[in-house]
Design a protein around this motif. Structure first.
Motif, PDB file in Angstrom:
ATOM      1  N   GLY A   1      44.391 -48.972  -2.954  1.00 58.73           N
ATOM      2  CA  GLY A   1      44.391 -47.777  -3.779  1.00 58.73           C
ATOM      3  C   GLY A   1      44.808 -48.019  -5.202  1.00 58.73           C
TER       4      GLY A   1
ATOM      5  N   TYR B   1      48.014 -38.885  -4.622  1.00 54.80           N
ATOM      6  CA  TYR B   1      48.264 -40.193  -5.188  1.00 54.80           C
ATOM      7  C   TYR B   1      49.720 -40.286  -5.609  1.00 54.80           C
ATOM      8  CZ  TYR B   1      43.215 -40.735  -5.252  1.00 54.80           C
ATOM      9  OH  TYR B   1      41.904 -40.826  -4.874  1.00 54.80           O
TER      10      TYR B   1
ATOM     11  N   GLY C   1      49.424 -46.066  -8.314  1.00 51.54           N
ATOM     12  CA  GLY C   1      48.465 -45.003  -8.024  1.00 51.54           C
ATOM     13  C   GLY C   1      47.872 -45.061  -6.637  1.00 51.54           C
TER      14      GLY C   1
ATOM     15  N   LYS D   1      46.607 -44.235  -2.919  1.00 56.67           N
ATOM     16  CA  LYS D   1      46.127 -43.057  -2.210  1.00 56.67           C
ATOM     17  C   LYS D   1      47.042 -42.801  -1.023  1.00 56.67           C
ATOM     18  CE  LYS D   1      43.277 -39.702  -1.161  1.00 56.67           C
ATOM     19  NZ  LYS D   1      41.893 -39.964  -0.741  1.00 56.67           N
TER      20      LYS D   1
ATOM     21  N   GLY E   1      43.117 -46.248  -8.132  1.00 54.96           N
ATOM     22  CA  GLY E   1      43.215 -44.808  -8.299  1.00 54.96           C
ATOM     23  C   GLY E   1      41.907 -44.112  -8.022  1.00 54.96           C
TER      24      GLY E   1
END
Length: 219
Positions: A188, A30, A167, A169, A191
């Motif tokens: 993403g 992340y 955050g 991915k 998170g």
């Protein structure tokens, strides 16, 4: 009912297996601001166990923030440099009713930057003089506005960096999943917790359906 309970247990097991397996993907992680603490006289960083909006460092302590791509807290990248409280707050004397906190901000590298953003080349150091009960987040806000948080209170931007995202991915280091490389994956923003919450909700719904079906057969 026994059959329904078995179905719920199996579904829960599948959820645990899926969540536990996700971080193991090669190169996944992340992109986020990690939060670090260093007590007075301590020489090494410790990954914070509380968020900056909750943690309350004392006078003489140091807090650090590093923007990077990391899988989890175990391999999170620490702020660079040797700056400490004595150096950062050398010209800020103690004062009754307040506390001094050294703030280290490392914007990371170009490899970890979202597409369209360039991190400042130099880390920033500030001595924040704040109220005795101020949180780390309040100390950060005193010296590095504008800050940006998401709806889950995740720190997304310091001093306006990065300009967007929160955050995300990442499929491989520095590359967002599902974008063909380099772009922001808006899915993403929630998170790691978003997938876990969604999966748990699915187990509850499917489990309830299984119980209802079992009761219907008994009637």
């Amino acid at each position: 009912m026994r059959r329904a309970s078995t179905i719920v247990a199996v579904l829960a097991g599948l959820l645990v297996a899926a969540v536990g397996a996700a971080p193991a993907q090669a190169g996944s992680g992340y992109r986020y601001w990690s939060f670090w603490e260093r007590e007075a006289d301590a020489r090494s960083w410790t990954y914070a166990t509380q968020g900056p909006s909750v943690a309350r460092p004392g006078d003489g302590e140091t807090i650090g923030f590093r923007f990077a791509v990391s899988e989890d807290s175990r391999n999170a990248v620490q702020p660079r440099g040797a700056a400490d409280f004595d150096t950062v707050c050398a010209d800020t004397p103690a004062k009754d009713g307040s506390k001094r906190i050294a703030v280290i901000i490392d914007f990371g590298t170009a490899a970890d930057a979202p597409r369209g953003d360039t991190p400042p080349k130099k880390a920033r150091t500030h001595c924040a003089r704040v109220d005795e009960r101020a949180t780390a987040g309040e100390a950060l806000a005193a010296v590095a506005k504008p800050l940006r948080y998401n709806s889950a209170a995740l720190l997304c931007a310091i001093a306006g960096y990065p300009s967007s995202g929160c955050g995300e991915k990442i499929g491989t280091r520095g590359t967002d999943t599902g974008t063909g490389g380099g772009g922001d994956d808006k899915s993403g923003d929630g998170g790691p917790s978003a997938g876990l919450i969604g999966g748990a909700a699915a187990v509850v719904v499917l489990g309830a359906a299984a119980v209802w079906q079992a009761r219907r057969r008994r009637v």
